[in-house]
Write an enzyme that holds these catalytic residues in place. Structure first.
Site, PDB file in Angstrom:
ATOM      1  N   GLY A  95       0.814  -1.220   0.000  1.00 52.02           N
ATOM      2  CA  GLY A  95       0.000   0.000   0.000  1.00 52.02           C
ATOM      3  C   GLY A  95       0.838   1.257   0.000  1.00 52.02           C
ATOM      4  O   GLY A  95       0.620   2.148   0.819  1.00 52.02           O
ATOM      5  N   SER A 128       1.445   3.399  -2.715  1.00 47.64           N
ATOM      6  CA  SER A 128       1.248   4.370  -3.803  1.00 47.64           C
ATOM      7  C   SER A 128       0.776   5.717  -3.270  1.00 47.64           C
ATOM      8  O   SER A 128       0.820   6.718  -3.973  1.00 47.64           O
ATOM      9  CB  SER A 128       0.209   3.830  -4.797  1.00 47.64           C
ATOM     10  OG  SER A 128      -0.995   3.536  -4.120  1.00 47.64           O
ATOM     11  N   ARG A 129       0.316   5.735  -2.027  1.00 43.52           N
ATOM     12  CA  ARG A 129      -0.199   6.986  -1.433  1.00 43.52           C
ATOM     13  C   ARG A 129       0.142   7.012   0.056  1.00 43.52           C
ATOM     14  O   ARG A 129       0.524   6.004   0.644  1.00 43.52           O
ATOM     15  CB  ARG A 129      -1.723   7.043  -1.568  1.00 43.52           C
ATOM     16  CG  ARG A 129      -2.211   7.146  -2.974  1.00 43.52           C
ATOM     17  CD  ARG A 129      -3.721   7.349  -3.045  1.00 43.52           C
ATOM     18  NE  ARG A 129      -4.478   6.121  -2.863  1.00 43.52           N
ATOM     19  CZ  ARG A 129      -5.345   5.909  -1.880  1.00 43.52           C
ATOM     20  NH1 ARG A 129      -5.577   6.832  -0.976  1.00 43.52           N
ATOM     21  NH2 ARG A 129      -5.991   4.754  -1.796  1.00 43.52           N
ATOM     22  N   VAL A 145      -3.311  -7.482  -1.248  1.00 40.88           N
ATOM     23  CA  VAL A 145      -2.481  -8.283  -0.339  1.00 40.88           C
ATOM     24  C   VAL A 145      -3.276  -9.145   0.638  1.00 40.88           C
ATOM     25  O   VAL A 145      -2.688  -9.902   1.401  1.00 40.88           O
ATOM     26  CB  VAL A 145      -1.450  -7.401   0.419  1.00 40.88           C
ATOM     27  CG1 VAL A 145      -0.315  -6.993  -0.496  1.00 40.88           C
ATOM     28  CG2 VAL A 145      -2.105  -6.195   1.064  1.00 40.88           C
ATOM     29  N   SER A 185      -2.112   1.160  14.571  1.00 36.27           N
ATOM     30  CA  SER A 185      -2.784   2.459  14.778  1.00 36.27           C
ATOM     31  C   SER A 185      -3.027   2.693  16.256  1.00 36.27           C
ATOM     32  O   SER A 185      -3.222   1.737  17.029  1.00 36.27           O
ATOM     33  CB  SER A 185      -4.131   2.460  14.058  1.00 36.27           C
ATOM     34  OG  SER A 185      -4.890   3.583  14.437  1.00 36.27           O
ATOM     35  N   TYR A 206     -11.908  -1.939  12.533  1.00 40.09           N
ATOM     36  CA  TYR A 206     -10.565  -1.362  12.330  1.00 40.09           C
ATOM     37  C   TYR A 206      -9.716  -1.534  13.596  1.00 40.09           C
ATOM     38  O   TYR A 206      -8.555  -1.965  13.541  1.00 40.09           O
ATOM     39  CB  TYR A 206     -10.725   0.121  11.974  1.00 40.09           C
ATOM     40  CG  TYR A 206      -9.444   0.843  11.642  1.00 40.09           C
ATOM     41  CD1 TYR A 206      -8.856   0.719  10.392  1.00 40.09           C
ATOM     42  CD2 TYR A 206      -8.836   1.679  12.580  1.00 40.09           C
ATOM     43  CE1 TYR A 206      -7.687   1.402  10.077  1.00 40.09           C
ATOM     44  CE2 TYR A 206      -7.675   2.366  12.276  1.00 40.09           C
ATOM     45  CZ  TYR A 206      -7.101   2.223  11.026  1.00 40.09           C
ATOM     46  OH  TYR A 206      -5.936   2.903  10.723  1.00 40.09           O
ATOM     47  N   ALA A 265     -10.075  -3.704  16.022  1.00 40.21           N
ATOM     48  CA  ALA A 265      -9.741  -5.123  16.241  1.00 40.21           C
ATOM     49  C   ALA A 265      -8.607  -5.555  15.308  1.00 40.21           C
ATOM     50  O   ALA A 265      -7.693  -6.277  15.715  1.00 40.21           O
ATOM     51  CB  ALA A 265     -10.979  -5.987  16.019  1.00 40.21           C
ATOM     52  N   LYS A 308      -6.257  -3.700  14.081  1.00 39.55           N
ATOM     53  CA  LYS A 308      -5.001  -3.053  14.466  1.00 39.55           C
ATOM     54  C   LYS A 308      -4.464  -3.616  15.780  1.00 39.55           C
ATOM     55  O   LYS A 308      -3.242  -3.732  15.962  1.00 39.55           O
ATOM     56  CB  LYS A 308      -5.192  -1.533  14.543  1.00 39.55           C
ATOM     57  CG  LYS A 308      -5.509  -0.895  13.196  1.00 39.55           C
ATOM     58  CD  LYS A 308      -4.400  -1.126  12.176  1.00 39.55           C
ATOM     59  CE  LYS A 308      -4.598  -0.395  10.878  1.00 39.55           C
ATOM     60  NZ  LYS A 308      -3.491  -0.609   9.932  1.00 39.55           N
ATOM     61  N   ILE A 324      -2.829  10.982  11.126  1.00 40.78           N
ATOM     62  CA  ILE A 324      -1.844  11.426  10.145  1.00 40.78           C
ATOM     63  C   ILE A 324      -2.595  12.000   8.937  1.00 40.78           C
ATOM     64  O   ILE A 324      -3.628  11.446   8.530  1.00 40.78           O
ATOM     65  CB  ILE A 324      -0.963  10.219   9.691  1.00 40.78           C
ATOM     66  CG1 ILE A 324      -0.390   9.447  10.909  1.00 40.78           C
ATOM     67  CG2 ILE A 324       0.129  10.664   8.730  1.00 40.78           C
ATOM     68  CD1 ILE A 324       0.542  10.218  11.803  1.00 40.78           C
TER      69      ILE A 324
HETATM   70  P1  NAP Z   1      -4.254   5.766   2.358  1.00 40.09           P
HETATM   71  O1  NAP Z   1      -3.755   7.147   2.123  1.00 40.09           O
HETATM   72  O2  NAP Z   1      -5.713   5.488   2.238  1.00 40.09           O
HETATM   73  O3  NAP Z   1      -3.442   4.775   1.375  1.00 40.09           O
HETATM   74  C1  NAP Z   1      -3.725   3.418   1.403  1.00 40.09           C
HETATM   75  C2  NAP Z   1      -2.747   2.677   0.532  1.00 40.09           C
HETATM   76  O4  NAP Z   1      -3.031   1.271   0.676  1.00 40.09           O
HETATM   77  C3  NAP Z   1      -2.878   2.976  -0.949  1.00 40.09           C
HETATM   78  O5  NAP Z   1      -1.609   2.905  -1.549  1.00 40.09           O
HETATM   79  C4  NAP Z   1      -3.774   1.847  -1.453  1.00 40.09           C
HETATM   80  O6  NAP Z   1      -3.590   1.540  -2.825  1.00 40.09           O
HETATM   81  C5  NAP Z   1      -3.270   0.698  -0.600  1.00 40.09           C
HETATM   82  N1  NAP Z   1      -4.216  -0.411  -0.453  1.00 40.09           N
HETATM   83  C6  NAP Z   1      -5.500  -0.370  -0.019  1.00 40.09           C
HETATM   84  N2  NAP Z   1      -6.029  -1.597  -0.024  1.00 40.09           N
HETATM   85  C7  NAP Z   1      -5.057  -2.439  -0.468  1.00 40.09           C
HETATM   86  C8  NAP Z   1      -4.986  -3.827  -0.722  1.00 40.09           C
HETATM   87  N3  NAP Z   1      -6.043  -4.614  -0.512  1.00 40.09           N
HETATM   88  N4  NAP Z   1      -3.829  -4.347  -1.180  1.00 40.09           N
HETATM   89  C9  NAP Z   1      -2.758  -3.554  -1.428  1.00 40.09           C
HETATM   90  N5  NAP Z   1      -2.755  -2.222  -1.205  1.00 40.09           N
HETATM   91  C10 NAP Z   1      -3.901  -1.684  -0.746  1.00 40.09           C
HETATM   92  O7  NAP Z   1      -3.853   5.224   3.804  1.00 40.09           O
HETATM   93  P2  NAP Z   1      -2.853   5.853   4.908  1.00 40.09           P
HETATM   94  O8  NAP Z   1      -3.587   6.855   5.679  1.00 40.09           O
HETATM   95  O9  NAP Z   1      -1.567   6.195   4.273  1.00 40.09           O
HETATM   96  O10 NAP Z   1      -2.679   4.576   5.862  1.00 40.09           O
HETATM   97  C11 NAP Z   1      -1.604   3.657   5.710  1.00 40.09           C
HETATM   98  C12 NAP Z   1      -1.615   2.703   6.900  1.00 40.09           C
HETATM   99  O11 NAP Z   1      -1.454   3.462   8.103  1.00 40.09           O
HETATM  100  C13 NAP Z   1      -2.917   1.930   7.049  1.00 40.09           C
HETATM  101  O12 NAP Z   1      -2.649   0.637   7.532  1.00 40.09           O
HETATM  102  C14 NAP Z   1      -3.664   2.724   8.111  1.00 40.09           C
HETATM  103  O13 NAP Z   1      -4.591   1.924   8.805  1.00 40.09           O
HETATM  104  C15 NAP Z   1      -2.520   3.159   8.987  1.00 40.09           C
HETATM  105  N6  NAP Z   1      -2.813   4.332   9.803  1.00 40.09           N
HETATM  106  C16 NAP Z   1      -3.198   5.501   9.220  1.00 40.09           C
HETATM  107  C17 NAP Z   1      -3.461   6.596  10.040  1.00 40.09           C
HETATM  108  C18 NAP Z   1      -3.888   7.923   9.484  1.00 40.09           C
HETATM  109  O14 NAP Z   1      -4.261   8.787  10.289  1.00 40.09           O
HETATM  110  N7  NAP Z   1      -3.842   8.148   8.185  1.00 40.09           N
HETATM  111  C19 NAP Z   1      -3.337   6.477  11.419  1.00 40.09           C
HETATM  112  C20 NAP Z   1      -2.938   5.276  11.972  1.00 40.09           C
HETATM  113  C21 NAP Z   1      -2.672   4.205  11.148  1.00 40.09           C
HETATM  114  P3  NAP Z   1      -4.663   2.035  -3.946  1.00 40.09           P
HETATM  115  O15 NAP Z   1      -4.534   3.536  -4.009  1.00 40.09           O
HETATM  116  O16 NAP Z   1      -4.238   1.360  -5.199  1.00 40.09           O
HETATM  117  O17 NAP Z   1      -6.008   1.618  -3.446  1.00 40.09           O
END
Ligand code: NAP
Length: 245
Positions: free
Chosen positions: A12, A14-15, A64, A142, A155, A157, A159, A188
């Site tokens: 994951g 790409s973003r 994945v 998280s 979510y 559960a 994490k 974030i």
């Molecule tokens: P995001 O901006 O929504 O990006 C999600 C990334 O995961 C994208 O690259 C997406 O690819 C990919 N993805 C989604 N489903 C997938 C799958 N089934 N297989 C492979 N790739 C997949 O998310 P983020 O905020 O950066 O979060 C990243 C991680 O940090 C996550 O585990 C999230 O739970 C955790 N987290 C985030 C925060 C927050 O505040 N943002 C806080 C705590 C923890 P596509 O674009 O191709 O769908």
């Protein structure tokens, strides 16, 4: 460059947080396989950006949570780079609903992408890392796995489950030179949190000691530390939450 000669997969990436981690690793000299699920354009863009900076990165589309696609992802890293030193289980999704309204598919999707995928990828990585007698696995969990949140039982559960996976794999794989840790980010600024209302954002800010949401780079620098140093750290949960919890 501290990761010269190392190979990493960031799921994951790409973003958002994954992208910042992939970039931090690539800039430090790692060869990075960027994984994503659907957004080809975003993946191509990050590859172009990093290649133009002289980094070695490739992209690979794989959901994945599916074993066959995880196997294909690791076969790709074998073909491209011939080894795997660092796995970051970062891919994650939300499907929020209060418990009485939460559907079975909302529960299953989140558990599959956020938790089962980390099991599947860690298994493939461990097969290879055991032969190499070294490796790092980093699970992006998280703060919600630590404190819970109304509307996010699935979510939270998933994490919390990553903490158990992290601690068990650290004990199972430590003797093989493989270190397994978890990062628990707070809030974030990414696409995942872009939908927060001003009211919720302001409430959150008042609970964060540093008075700001985190950036993907705040998380990436801790991932880099766990990937390239931190030689006596395993089975740990590192909170990166600005003092929220
Ligand atoms: P995001 O901006 O929504 O990006 C999600 C990334 O995961 C994208 O690259 C997406 O690819 C990919 N993805 C989604 N489903 C997938 C799958 N089934 N297989 C492979 N790739 C997949 O998310 P983020 O905020 O950066 O979060 C990243 C991680 O940090 C996550 O585990 C999230 O739970 C955790 N987290 C985030 C925060 C927050 O505040 N943002 C806080 C705590 C923890 P596509 O674009 O191709 O769908």
């Amino acid at each position: 460059m501290t990761l010269e000669g190392k190979v990493a997969i960031v799921t994951g990436s790409s973003r958002g947080i994954g992208k910042a981690i992939a970039k931090a690793f690539a800039v430090e000299g790692a060869k990075v396989l960027i994984n994503y699920a659907s957004n080809d354009e975003a993946a191509k863009k990050i590859k172009e950006e990093l290649v133009s900076m002289g980094c070695t990165v490739e992209i690979f589309k794989a959901s994945v949570e599916k074993e066959s696609e995880v196997k294909a992802l690791f076969e790709q890293v074998d073909t491209l780079f011939g080894r795997i030193d660092i796995l970051v289980n970062n891919a994650g999704i939300t499907r929020d609903a209060l418990i009485l309204r939460m559907t079975e598919s909302q529960w299953d999707e989140v558990i599959d992408v956020n938790l089962k995928a980390a099991f599947l990828c860690s298994k493939e990585a461990a097969k290879r890392m055991i032969k190499q007698k070294s490796g790092r696995i980093i699970n992006i969990s998280s703060v919600i796995g630590q404190i819970g949140n109304p509307g996010q039982a699935n979510y939270s559960a998933s994490k919390s489950g990553l903490f158990g996976l992290t601690k068990s794999l650290a004990k199972e794989l430590g003797s093989r030179g493989i270190l397994v840790n978890s990062i628990a980010p707070g809030y974030i600024v990414t696409d995942m949190t872009s939908g927060l209302s001003d009211e919720i954002r302001n409430k959150l800010l008042s609970s964060i000691a540093l008075g700001r949401l985190g950036t993907p780079e705040d998380v990436a620098e801790v991932a880099l530390w766990l990937a390239n140093s931190a030689n006596y750290v395993t089975g740990q949960i590192i909170s990166v939450n600005g003092g929220m919890f």
